[in-house]
Scaffold this motif. Structure first.
Motif, PDB file in Angstrom:
ATOM      1  N   PHE A   1       0.901  -1.113   0.023  1.00 45.73           N
ATOM      2  CA  PHE A   1       0.010   0.002   0.009  1.00 45.73           C
ATOM      3  C   PHE A   1       0.922   1.260   0.168  1.00 45.73           C
ATOM      4  CE2 PHE A   1      -2.552  -3.050   2.470  1.00 45.73           C
ATOM      5  CZ  PHE A   1      -3.725  -2.900   1.658  1.00 45.73           C
TER       6      PHE A   1
ATOM      7  N   ARG B   1      -7.389   4.329  10.237  1.00 45.08           N
ATOM      8  CA  ARG B   1      -8.183   2.857  10.088  1.00 45.08           C
ATOM      9  C   ARG B   1      -7.189   1.877   9.551  1.00 45.08           C
ATOM     10  NH1 ARG B   1     -11.019  -0.609  11.714  1.00 45.08           N
ATOM     11  NH2 ARG B   1     -12.427  -1.910  10.496  1.00 45.08           N
ATOM     12  N   MET B   2      -6.140   2.333   8.460  1.00 48.39           N
ATOM     13  CA  MET B   2      -5.276   1.190   8.301  1.00 48.39           C
ATOM     14  C   MET B   2      -4.346   0.561   9.409  1.00 48.39           C
ATOM     15  SD  MET B   2      -3.995   2.949   4.752  1.00 48.39           S
ATOM     16  CE  MET B   2      -3.199   1.138   3.850  1.00 48.39           C
TER      17      MET B   2
ATOM     18  N   LEU C   1      -2.523  -2.733   8.800  1.00 50.51           N
ATOM     19  CA  LEU C   1      -1.959  -2.653   7.447  1.00 50.51           C
ATOM     20  C   LEU C   1      -0.571  -1.982   7.486  1.00 50.51           C
ATOM     21  CD1 LEU C   1      -5.316  -2.266   5.489  1.00 50.51           C
ATOM     22  CD2 LEU C   1      -4.084  -4.552   5.721  1.00 50.51           C
TER      23      LEU C   1
ATOM     24  N   TYR D   1       1.889   0.124   5.464  1.00 50.18           N
ATOM     25  CA  TYR D   1       1.952   1.009   4.131  1.00 50.18           C
ATOM     26  C   TYR D   1       3.069   2.093   4.293  1.00 50.18           C
ATOM     27  CZ  TYR D   1      -0.333   4.154   7.512  1.00 50.18           C
ATOM     28  OH  TYR D   1      -0.647   4.949   8.552  1.00 50.18           O
TER      29      TYR D   1
ATOM     30  N   ASP E   1      -3.283   0.576  -3.807  1.00 48.50           N
ATOM     31  CA  ASP E   1      -3.116  -0.902  -3.487  1.00 48.50           C
ATOM     32  C   ASP E   1      -2.499  -1.692  -4.613  1.00 48.50           C
ATOM     33  OD1 ASP E   1      -3.400  -3.642  -2.679  1.00 48.50           O
ATOM     34  OD2 ASP E   1      -5.592  -3.085  -1.845  1.00 48.50           O
TER      35      ASP E   1
ATOM     36  N   TYR F   1     -13.543   0.752   1.299  1.00 49.28           N
ATOM     37  CA  TYR F   1     -12.745  -0.237   0.577  1.00 49.28           C
ATOM     38  C   TYR F   1     -12.114  -1.118   1.419  1.00 49.28           C
ATOM     39  CZ  TYR F   1      -8.905  -2.130  -2.061  1.00 49.28           C
ATOM     40  OH  TYR F   1      -8.056  -3.073  -2.655  1.00 49.28           O
ATOM     41  N   LEU F   2     -11.238  -0.497   2.396  1.00 46.76           N
ATOM     42  CA  LEU F   2     -10.473  -1.240   3.292  1.00 46.76           C
ATOM     43  C   LEU F   2     -11.143  -2.137   4.314  1.00 46.76           C
ATOM     44  CD1 LEU F   2      -8.149   1.732   4.486  1.00 46.76           C
ATOM     45  CD2 LEU F   2      -7.403  -0.293   2.931  1.00 46.76           C
ATOM     46  N   ASP F   3     -12.238  -1.607   4.770  1.00 46.69           N
ATOM     47  CA  ASP F   3     -13.244  -2.622   5.543  1.00 46.69           C
ATOM     48  C   ASP F   3     -13.849  -3.765   4.622  1.00 46.69           C
ATOM     49  OD1 ASP F   3     -12.964  -0.895   7.795  1.00 46.69           O
ATOM     50  OD2 ASP F   3     -14.681   0.174   7.577  1.00 46.69           O
TER      51      ASP F   3
ATOM     52  N   TYR G   1     -10.250  -5.895   3.503  1.00 43.60           N
ATOM     53  CA  TYR G   1      -9.284  -6.242   4.646  1.00 43.60           C
ATOM     54  C   TYR G   1      -9.556  -6.317   6.224  1.00 43.60           C
ATOM     55  CZ  TYR G   1      -6.020  -5.324   0.573  1.00 43.60           C
ATOM     56  OH  TYR G   1      -5.657  -5.186  -0.496  1.00 43.60           O
TER      57      TYR G   1
END
Length: 79
Positions: free
Chosen positions: A3, A20-21, A26, A28, A57, A73-75, A78
């Motif tokens: 990411f 959130r990441m 995650l 990044y 991504d 999108y992340l939720d 992932y």
């Protein structure tokens, strides 16, 4: 996972995505962009626009802007 998050220091929308990441665990790379829109050439090359945040991504071939859409999108992908 690969990411890249393009963000501006002090931008609450960017911080929302980064938070959130982090919550999702995650990893990044952060690319800090210039405050002036006219100097955000790297973001424009990647996303076609100069606003931030922008998430890339690489694993899924997705590039997107707008914090709400990125978090959704992340939720979905992932969480």
């Amino acid at each position: 996972m690969a990411f890249t998050l393009y963000q501006l220091d002090g931008c609450p929308y960017c911080e929302k995505v980064a938070d959130r990441m982090d919550e999702l665990g995650l990893d990044y790379e952060t690319v800090w962009v210039e405050a002036l829109h006219s100097e955000r050439n790297e973001v424009k090359e990647v996303s076609g626009q100069r606003g931030v945040p922008v998430l890339v991504d690489d694993d899924r071939g997705v590039t997107m802007a707008e914090s709400e859409k990125i978090v959704e999108y992340l939720d979905a992908s992932y969480a």
